[in-house]
Design a protein around this motif. Structure first.
Motif, short mmCIF file in Angstrom:
data_model
loop_
_atom_site.label_atom_id
_atom_site.label_comp_id
_atom_site.label_asym_id
_atom_site.label_seq_id
_atom_site.Cartn_x
_atom_site.Cartn_y
_atom_site.Cartn_z
N ASP A 117 0.76 -1.08 0.00
CA ASP A 117 0.17 0.04 -0.19
C ASP A 117 0.90 1.23 0.17
OD1 ASP A 117 -2.21 -1.56 0.06
OD2 ASP A 117 -2.46 -1.37 2.26
N TYR A 118 2.10 0.98 0.29
CA TYR A 118 3.02 2.26 0.11
C TYR A 118 3.35 2.80 -0.97
CZ TYR A 118 3.41 1.38 5.32
OH TYR A 118 3.19 1.19 6.69
N SER A 119 3.65 4.16 -1.13
CA SER A 119 4.01 4.75 -2.44
C SER A 119 5.24 5.98 -2.19
CB SER A 119 2.66 5.83 -2.81
OG SER A 119 2.38 6.95 -1.98
N ALA A 120 5.51 6.60 -3.13
CA ALA A 120 6.70 7.60 -3.14
C ALA A 120 6.44 8.57 -2.16
CB ALA A 120 6.82 8.03 -4.51
N HIS A 121 5.12 8.87 -1.81
CA HIS A 121 5.03 9.92 -0.81
C HIS A 121 4.77 9.35 0.64
CE1 HIS A 121 4.70 13.42 -3.56
NE2 HIS A 121 3.75 12.98 -4.21
N SER A 122 4.71 8.05 0.91
CA SER A 122 4.39 7.38 1.93
C SER A 122 5.71 8.01 3.23
CB SER A 122 4.69 5.87 2.09
OG SER A 122 3.61 5.42 1.21
N LEU A 123 6.83 8.29 2.90
CA LEU A 123 7.77 8.75 3.75
C LEU A 123 7.53 10.15 4.08
CD1 LEU A 123 11.06 7.45 2.24
CD2 LEU A 123 9.88 6.49 3.98
N ARG A 124 6.93 11.02 3.25
CA ARG A 124 6.65 12.22 3.68
C ARG A 124 5.37 12.33 4.33
NH1 ARG A 124 7.95 16.97 0.82
NH2 ARG A 124 6.31 18.78 0.61
N ARG A 125 4.36 11.64 4.11
CA ARG A 125 3.14 11.28 4.82
C ARG A 125 3.39 10.94 6.18
NH1 ARG A 125 -2.19 11.18 3.79
NH2 ARG A 125 -2.03 11.24 1.88
N GLY A 126 4.48 10.05 6.19
CA GLY A 126 4.65 9.37 7.58
C GLY A 126 5.35 10.36 8.64
N PHE A 127 6.25 11.18 8.04
CA PHE A 127 6.78 12.46 8.97
C PHE A 127 5.88 13.28 9.21
CE2 PHE A 127 8.80 16.42 9.32
CZ PHE A 127 9.66 16.04 10.35
N ALA A 128 4.91 13.63 8.31
CA ALA A 128 3.78 14.62 8.62
C ALA A 128 3.22 14.11 9.97
CB ALA A 128 3.32 15.10 7.65
N ASN A 129 2.55 12.71 9.92
CA ASN A 129 1.93 12.31 10.88
C ASN A 129 2.58 12.27 12.10
OD1 ASN A 129 -1.03 11.73 9.98
ND2 ASN A 129 0.23 11.14 8.50
N TRP A 130 4.00 11.83 12.24
CA TRP A 130 4.96 11.49 13.32
C TRP A 130 5.02 13.16 13.89
CZ3 TRP A 130 9.46 14.08 14.61
CH2 TRP A 130 10.05 13.88 15.45
N ALA A 131 5.06 14.12 13.19
CA ALA A 131 5.41 15.43 13.79
C ALA A 131 4.51 15.90 14.28
CB ALA A 131 6.04 16.35 12.53
N SER A 132 3.01 15.93 13.68
CA SER A 132 1.80 16.24 14.17
C SER A 132 1.45 15.71 15.35
CB SER A 132 0.59 16.26 13.14
OG SER A 132 0.35 14.90 12.79
N GLY A 133 1.78 14.46 15.57
CA GLY A 133 1.40 13.54 16.80
C GLY A 133 2.47 13.59 17.94
N ASN A 134 3.70 14.53 17.56
CA ASN A 134 4.73 14.84 18.73
C ASN A 134 4.47 16.29 19.01
OD1 ASN A 134 6.30 12.26 19.63
ND2 ASN A 134 5.89 12.16 17.31
#
Length: 202
Positions: free
Chosen positions: A129-146
């Motif tokens: 299910d992962y795409s080329a934007h998954s790392l960017r999306r993952g960081f955005a969610n990590w940052a907002s959650g922290n």
């Protein structure tokens, strides 16, 4: 003793850590050039991108990433650069079965299969299910959650609009969504923003 496997592992680690901690798009990762990267061991690194999606005047943009005590993107990049003996040209390249390093950068079309293979080998669920934007999306969610506020996140990643940032924060994480909405509580556009981005966030 497997030179090819060692090189791939070192490359893939650098690709994942740089992609995640810098919130890179897939095309930005594949276009990184050694000569446009400056490293300060133990402190951080900077990347100059001559062309980016939001750079309408084509002036280029310089981005920075910190050195970390664990999962460090700086250390991972240095390890790959030294292992592959790179002095210039594309950062991320192919590695053949004999451990030979390609001269050209990874093609954008090969990035998604590579990421999915890395995640599958690491035992990550639903790796397809992962795409080329998954790392960017993952960081955005990590940052907002922290605890990162929307302004800090936008400045770090390079988003020019709140709408762009909101598209990367998963609605399935209500705590992260709440933190961003709280930072926008003074804005009269939040209700319209929710409606406008409803399809993007489901």
């Amino acid at each position: 003793g497997n030179r090819a496997a060692e090189l791939r592992h070192t490359r893939d680690r650098a690709l994942l850590l740089l992609g995640f901690w810098r919130g890179f798009r897939g095309d930005e990762l594949t276009r990184l050039q050694v000569e446009y990267i400056e490293v300060s061991p133990g402190h951080g690194m900077s990347f100059f991108l001559p062309h980016t999606k939001g750079d309408r005047q084509n002036k280029g943009v310089t981005l920075k990433a910190p050195a970390l005590k664990q999962f460090c993107p700086v250390a991972a990049y240095i390890a790959w650069k030294e292992a592959a003996e790179l002095d210039s040209g594309p950062v991320f390249r192919s590695v053949n079965r004999w451990g030979g390093i390609g001269n050209q950068g990874l093609h954008m079309d090969s990035l998604i299969p590579l990421l999915r293979t890395i995640f599958k080998d690491a035992g990550v669920a639903n790796s397809d299910d992962y795409s080329a934007h998954s790392l960017r999306r993952g960081f955005a969610n990590w940052a907002s959650g922290n605890g990162w506020d929307i302004k800090t996140l936008m400045e770090y990643v390079g988003w020019k609009s709140v709408q762009s940032a909101m598209r990367y924060v998963d609605a399935i994480d209500p705590f992260a969504q709440h933190k961003i909405e709280a930072s926008l509580s003074a804005s009269p556009t939040i209700a319209a923003l929710k409606i406008e981005n409803k399809d993007d966030l489901t």
